[in-house]
Design an enzyme around this catalytic site. Structure first.
Site, mmCIF file in Angstrom:
data_model
loop_
_atom_site.group_PDB
_atom_site.id
_atom_site.type_symbol
_atom_site.label_atom_id
_atom_site.label_comp_id
_atom_site.label_asym_id
_atom_site.label_seq_id
_atom_site.Cartn_x
_atom_site.Cartn_y
_atom_site.Cartn_z
ATOM 1 C CE LYS A 81 -4.548 0.711 0.497
ATOM 2 N NZ LYS A 81 -5.648 -0.099 -0.011
ATOM 3 N N GLY A 180 -21.680 4.967 4.797
ATOM 4 C CA GLY A 180 -20.838 5.467 3.714
ATOM 5 C C GLY A 180 -21.452 5.175 2.358
ATOM 6 N N GLY A 182 -20.295 6.226 -0.700
ATOM 7 C CA GLY A 182 -19.322 6.637 -1.718
ATOM 8 C C GLY A 182 -19.353 5.676 -2.895
ATOM 9 C CB VAL A 184 -17.778 0.532 -2.150
ATOM 10 C CG1 VAL A 184 -18.302 -0.842 -1.778
ATOM 11 C CG2 VAL A 184 -16.399 0.416 -2.796
ATOM 12 C CE1 TYR A 186 -25.993 6.497 -6.354
ATOM 13 C CE2 TYR A 186 -24.509 5.316 -7.836
ATOM 14 C CZ TYR A 186 -25.648 6.071 -7.630
ATOM 15 O OH TYR A 186 -26.447 6.397 -8.695
#
Ligand code: NAI
Length: 354
Positions: A81, A180, A182, A184, A186
């Site tokens: 990452k 959330g 966002g 994903v 949504y």
């Protein structure tokens, strides 16, 4: 840059490589947790961390999660990452992204970057001007490079399986609280609504909730109350540590299954959920759709049927974890960790013996 030696960090956990850079434009860290199975793949996150030590903790936890995720998803990838300490809304510049591209290139392919929170497909394309070690920016008629539709699809299939396993039911009228809305969250909301689930949604960005109210007629609540709703499924789809001491105490759902990375503030909370009879779908298992998609993009094999077939393997993998957890009376996250370790450490032993 840091107040302590990197190797002394509590989340260091045998990382194979941690590099950092600090210039007038860029403050960034790349962490390679394990590359036994292949190049360490994982997103590049831009976030305004309050300190370099906070950023280090985050990148170490996230890269370790990627090792486990790719191993259980059956991909020839390791875990890595990268993070850039900056505000994505105000600090992101072409110069910063080009420097990040050079930084990624300096690892000569040991780390493979993709988009993450705070970066977009276009940002990765700018980085790609300086390095070929990026993925998730393929140009394709049906696919702009963004892995979140595939992630959401995998999370949907995983929730469906968890509901089948725990409640012996399909998704019709099952109540789901989504934290959330966002990329994903949504898309997940749309898939769940189409399957007949009843949704309640919260997001710190009010516009994202309003969009789902308009499109699907979802109910909404505050971000403080979303984890304590009287629902069947709590689906964390925002940032990490959705399951912590506070939220666990007030949790009413019998299933926790969502797209966010690092959902547990500590591993031990998984056992506490198990003891309370809450079925937890380990985060890196259920949200593996994104890395699966990134892998096929990187291979230049953007065939939807192949990707979907691979993503569908999340379902039997989760079922095996749920069954083993019940048999051994051990938390699902512990079972998943053991299964992943057997893959990426087992591979290493075989390589060494060869
Ligand atoms: P995003 O940034 O598009 O969406 C996150 C949403 O959460 C935003 O709308 C934000 O306003 C909201 N949010 C932030 N804090 C919140 C809080 N306390 N309560 C409620 N809402 C809050 O990110 P994306 O891409 O949807 O990813 C969501 C999660 O899924 C992240 O943890 C990410 O690491 C993980 N993930 C994403 C993948 C992908 O393909 N995009 C792949 C695998 C994991």
């Amino acid at each position: 840059m840091f107040n302590q030696k990197i190797t002394d960090h509590p989340d260091f956990d045998q990382h194979q490589r941690v590099e950092f850079v600090e210039t007038s434009t860029l403050r960034a860290i790349i962490a390679v947790h394990n590359s036994n199975l292949g190049p360490a793949a994982g997103g590049c996150r831009i976030y305004p961390y309050s300190s370099a030590d906070d950023a280090l903790g985050d990148v170490l936890r996230l890269s370790k999660g990627m090792t486990y995720k790719s191993a259980l998803a059956g991909l020839p990838l390791g875990g890595g990452k990268s993070i850039i300490i900056a505000n994505p809304a105000s600090d992101k510049s072409r110069e910063l992204l080009l420097e990040m591209g050079e930084f990624v290139d300096s690892l000569k392919g040991q780390y493979l970057a993709a988009e993450d929170s705070g970066t977009t497909v276009n940002d990765i394309k700018v980085m790609a001007e300086k390095t070929r070690y990026v993925s998730g920016c393929s140009d394709n008629e049906t696919h702009g490079g963004d892995p979140s539709p595939v992630t959401a699809c995998g999370v949907f299939l995983g929730i469906q399986e968890a509901v089948r396993f725990k409640l012996n039911s399909d998704l019709k009228d099952v109540r789901v609280a989504i934290q959330g809305a966002g990329n994903v969250g949504y898309r997940l909301a749309h898939l769940l609504a189409a399957a007949g689930a009843k949704l309640i949604v919260a997001d710190t960005d009010r516009r994202r909730v309003s969009r789902l109210i308009d499109e699907l007629g979802v109910a909404d609540t505050s971000t403080m109350k979303i984890a304590s709703q009287r629902v069947d499924v709590f689906a964390p789809c925002a940032m990490g540590a959705a399951i912590n001491e506070n939220s666990l105490n007030s949790l009413q759902a019998s299933i926790v299954a969502g797209g966010a990375n690092n959902q547990l503030a500590s591993e031990e909370l998984g056992q506490r959920m198990f003891e309370r009879g809450i079925l937890y779908a380990p985060d890196y298992v259920i949200n593996a759709g994104g890395i699966i998609d990134i892998y096929y993009q990187q291979q230049g094999m953007r065939d939807t049927a192949t990707v979907n077939k691979h993503v569908e393997k999340i379902v039997p993998m989760l079922r095996d974890i749920f069954v083993e957890s019940g048999k051994q009376r051990i938390a699902t996250n512990t079972i998943a960790n053991e299964m992943a370790q057997a893959i990426f450490l087992g591979h290493s032993t075989k390589e060494a013996a060869a």
